[in-house]
Design a protein around this motif. Structure first.
Motif, PDB file in Angstrom:
ATOM      1  N   TRP A  24      -5.987  -0.511  -0.049  1.00 13.88           N
ATOM      2  CA  TRP A  24      -5.530  -1.874   0.193  1.00 13.88           C
ATOM      3  C   TRP A  24      -4.209  -1.900   0.959  1.00 13.88           C
ATOM      4  O   TRP A  24      -4.063  -2.668   1.913  1.00 13.88           O
ATOM      5  CB  TRP A  24      -5.373  -2.621  -1.137  1.00 13.88           C
ATOM      6  CG  TRP A  24      -4.791  -3.982  -0.954  1.00 13.88           C
ATOM      7  CD1 TRP A  24      -5.451  -5.109  -0.589  1.00 13.88           C
ATOM      8  CD2 TRP A  24      -3.417  -4.366  -1.121  1.00 13.88           C
ATOM      9  NE1 TRP A  24      -4.585  -6.162  -0.513  1.00 13.88           N
ATOM     10  CE2 TRP A  24      -3.323  -5.741  -0.839  1.00 13.88           C
ATOM     11  CE3 TRP A  24      -2.267  -3.682  -1.481  1.00 13.88           C
ATOM     12  CZ2 TRP A  24      -2.125  -6.438  -0.899  1.00 13.88           C
ATOM     13  CZ3 TRP A  24      -1.080  -4.383  -1.551  1.00 13.88           C
ATOM     14  CH2 TRP A  24      -1.017  -5.740  -1.271  1.00 13.88           C
ATOM     15  N   GLU A  25      -3.267  -1.067   0.538  1.00 12.89           N
ATOM     16  CA  GLU A  25      -1.963  -1.054   1.209  1.00 12.89           C
ATOM     17  C   GLU A  25      -2.106  -0.676   2.676  1.00 12.89           C
ATOM     18  O   GLU A  25      -1.488  -1.301   3.539  1.00 12.89           O
ATOM     19  CB  GLU A  25      -1.001  -0.092   0.507  1.00 12.89           C
ATOM     20  CG  GLU A  25      -0.526  -0.601  -0.836  1.00 12.89           C
ATOM     21  CD  GLU A  25       0.451   0.364  -1.493  1.00 12.89           C
ATOM     22  OE1 GLU A  25       1.352   0.876  -0.805  1.00 12.89           O
ATOM     23  OE2 GLU A  25       0.306   0.589  -2.702  1.00 12.89           O
ATOM     24  N   GLU A  26      -2.906   0.334   2.945  1.00 12.29           N
ATOM     25  CA  GLU A  26      -3.111   0.758   4.337  1.00 12.29           C
ATOM     26  C   GLU A  26      -3.737  -0.360   5.162  1.00 12.29           C
ATOM     27  O   GLU A  26      -3.312  -0.625   6.292  1.00 12.29           O
ATOM     28  CB  GLU A  26      -4.009   1.989   4.392  1.00 12.29           C
ATOM     29  CG  GLU A  26      -3.340   3.265   3.986  1.00 12.29           C
ATOM     30  CD  GLU A  26      -4.294   4.442   4.065  1.00 12.29           C
ATOM     31  OE1 GLU A  26      -5.182   4.435   4.948  1.00 12.29           O
ATOM     32  OE2 GLU A  26      -4.148   5.354   3.243  1.00 12.29           O
ATOM     33  N   ARG A  27      -4.755  -1.020   4.617  1.00 11.24           N
ATOM     34  CA  ARG A  27      -5.416  -2.105   5.331  1.00 11.24           C
ATOM     35  C   ARG A  27      -4.444  -3.263   5.590  1.00 11.24           C
ATOM     36  O   ARG A  27      -4.430  -3.842   6.678  1.00 11.24           O
ATOM     37  CB  ARG A  27      -6.631  -2.615   4.552  1.00 11.24           C
ATOM     38  CG  ARG A  27      -7.804  -1.659   4.571  1.00 11.24           C
ATOM     39  CD  ARG A  27      -9.001  -2.215   3.839  1.00 11.24           C
ATOM     40  NE  ARG A  27      -8.717  -2.161   2.405  1.00 11.24           N
ATOM     41  CZ  ARG A  27      -9.055  -3.102   1.535  1.00 11.24           C
ATOM     42  NH1 ARG A  27      -9.692  -4.182   1.922  1.00 11.24           N
ATOM     43  NH2 ARG A  27      -8.763  -2.965   0.255  1.00 11.24           N
ATOM     44  N   LYS A  28      -3.629  -3.581   4.596  1.00  8.31           N
ATOM     45  CA  LYS A  28      -2.673  -4.681   4.738  1.00  8.31           C
ATOM     46  C   LYS A  28      -1.603  -4.347   5.784  1.00  8.31           C
ATOM     47  O   LYS A  28      -1.259  -5.185   6.616  1.00  8.31           O
ATOM     48  CB  LYS A  28      -2.035  -4.989   3.381  1.00  8.31           C
ATOM     49  CG  LYS A  28      -1.271  -6.278   3.350  1.00  8.31           C
ATOM     50  CD  LYS A  28      -2.214  -7.445   3.562  1.00  8.31           C
ATOM     51  CE  LYS A  28      -1.508  -8.754   3.346  1.00  8.31           C
ATOM     52  NZ  LYS A  28      -2.356  -9.895   3.631  1.00  8.31           N
ATOM     53  N   ILE A  29      -1.088  -3.130   5.736  1.00  6.66           N
ATOM     54  CA  ILE A  29      -0.087  -2.701   6.724  1.00  6.66           C
ATOM     55  C   ILE A  29      -0.686  -2.745   8.128  1.00  6.66           C
ATOM     56  O   ILE A  29      -0.051  -3.249   9.070  1.00  6.66           O
ATOM     57  CB  ILE A  29       0.452  -1.293   6.386  1.00  6.66           C
ATOM     58  CG1 ILE A  29       1.318  -1.358   5.133  1.00  6.66           C
ATOM     59  CG2 ILE A  29       1.223  -0.708   7.556  1.00  6.66           C
ATOM     60  CD1 ILE A  29       1.696  -0.005   4.573  1.00  6.66           C
ATOM     61  N   GLU A  30      -1.895  -2.241   8.275  1.00  5.42           N
ATOM     62  CA  GLU A  30      -2.552  -2.237   9.578  1.00  5.42           C
ATOM     63  C   GLU A  30      -2.760  -3.665  10.092  1.00  5.42           C
ATOM     64  O   GLU A  30      -2.513  -3.963  11.264  1.00  5.42           O
ATOM     65  CB  GLU A  30      -3.894  -1.512   9.482  1.00  5.42           C
ATOM     66  CG  GLU A  30      -4.554  -1.287  10.816  1.00  5.42           C
ATOM     67  CD  GLU A  30      -5.802  -0.438  10.697  1.00  5.42           C
ATOM     68  OE1 GLU A  30      -6.775  -0.757  11.403  1.00  5.42           O
ATOM     69  OE2 GLU A  30      -5.797   0.522   9.901  1.00  5.42           O
ATOM     70  N   LYS A  31      -3.173  -4.568   9.202  1.00  5.01           N
ATOM     71  CA  LYS A  31      -3.384  -5.960   9.596  1.00  5.01           C
ATOM     72  C   LYS A  31      -2.068  -6.597  10.033  1.00  5.01           C
ATOM     73  O   LYS A  31      -2.006  -7.277  11.063  1.00  5.01           O
ATOM     74  CB  LYS A  31      -3.989  -6.755   8.445  1.00  5.01           C
ATOM     75  CG  LYS A  31      -4.244  -8.215   8.789  1.00  5.01           C
ATOM     76  CD  LYS A  31      -4.685  -8.998   7.571  1.00  5.01           C
ATOM     77  CE  LYS A  31      -4.946 -10.456   7.857  1.00  5.01           C
ATOM     78  NZ  LYS A  31      -3.897 -11.174   8.543  1.00  5.01           N
ATOM     79  N   LEU A  32      -1.006  -6.378   9.269  1.00  2.00           N
ATOM     80  CA  LEU A  32       0.296  -6.956   9.624  1.00  2.00           C
ATOM     81  C   LEU A  32       0.822  -6.392  10.936  1.00  2.00           C
ATOM     82  O   LEU A  32       1.403  -7.125  11.748  1.00  2.00           O
ATOM     83  CB  LEU A  32       1.299  -6.731   8.497  1.00  2.00           C
ATOM     84  CG  LEU A  32       1.030  -7.508   7.205  1.00  2.00           C
ATOM     85  CD1 LEU A  32       1.976  -7.058   6.096  1.00  2.00           C
ATOM     86  CD2 LEU A  32       1.156  -8.999   7.443  1.00  2.00           C
ATOM     87  N   MET A  33       0.617  -5.096  11.150  1.00  2.00           N
ATOM     88  CA  MET A  33       1.043  -4.492  12.412  1.00  2.00           C
ATOM     89  C   MET A  33       0.253  -5.063  13.584  1.00  2.00           C
ATOM     90  O   MET A  33       0.825  -5.364  14.642  1.00  2.00           O
ATOM     91  CB  MET A  33       0.900  -2.970  12.347  1.00  2.00           C
ATOM     92  CG  MET A  33       1.923  -2.303  11.454  1.00  2.00           C
ATOM     93  SD  MET A  33       1.653  -0.546  11.202  1.00  2.00           S
ATOM     94  CE  MET A  33       1.780   0.083  12.863  1.00  2.00           C
ATOM     95  N   ASN A  34      -1.041  -5.244  13.410  1.00  2.00           N
ATOM     96  CA  ASN A  34      -1.872  -5.831  14.465  1.00  2.00           C
ATOM     97  C   ASN A  34      -1.453  -7.273  14.741  1.00  2.00           C
ATOM     98  O   ASN A  34      -1.407  -7.694  15.897  1.00  2.00           O
ATOM     99  CB  ASN A  34      -3.351  -5.766  14.102  1.00  2.00           C
ATOM    100  CG  ASN A  34      -3.903  -4.365  14.185  1.00  2.00           C
ATOM    101  OD1 ASN A  34      -3.374  -3.530  14.903  1.00  2.00           O
ATOM    102  ND2 ASN A  34      -4.972  -4.122  13.451  1.00  2.00           N
TER     103      ASN A  34
END
Length: 107
Positions: free
Chosen positions: A90-100
């Protein structure tokens, strides 16, 4: 790329260990402090003429266990329960989404 991936896995594992360490410390402090508070309150109540059962099962004696126990349960849920519900990544997906999202806003 492989080094970056292994570094990311290491940092993720280290973060998980830190969360577990904080939870175990919280649980140990909970047990020690509440045991001392309970012993003092029970001895004080016994000195005031109550029986052991009356002193031990007094709400004011058990209140700290209950209130702090709720906080400890919330802490346990954040360490153990959230990954079960949200998934380990979840953390990785959230970080990736915020970066995108940031990259889209920069354009």
């Amino acid at each position: 790329m492989e080094t970056q991936n292994s570094n990311l896995k290491y940092l993720k594992a280290k973060n998980k260990v830190e969360k577990l360490k904080r939870f175990y410390t919280h649980a140990a402090v909970y047990l020690v402090i509440n045991s001392v508070i309970t012993a003092v309150k029970v001895m004080n109540n016994i000195n005031n003429g109550e029986t052991f059962e009356e002193a031990f099962y007094d709400f004011s004696t058990l209140a700290t266990w209950i209130v702090w126990g709720i906080a400890l349960a919330i802490h346990a849920f954040s360490v153990y329960g959230l990954p079960l519900i949200l998934g380990d990544d979840w953390e990785e997906r959230k970080i990736e989404k915020l970066m995108n999202d940031e990259l889209k806003n920069d354009k």
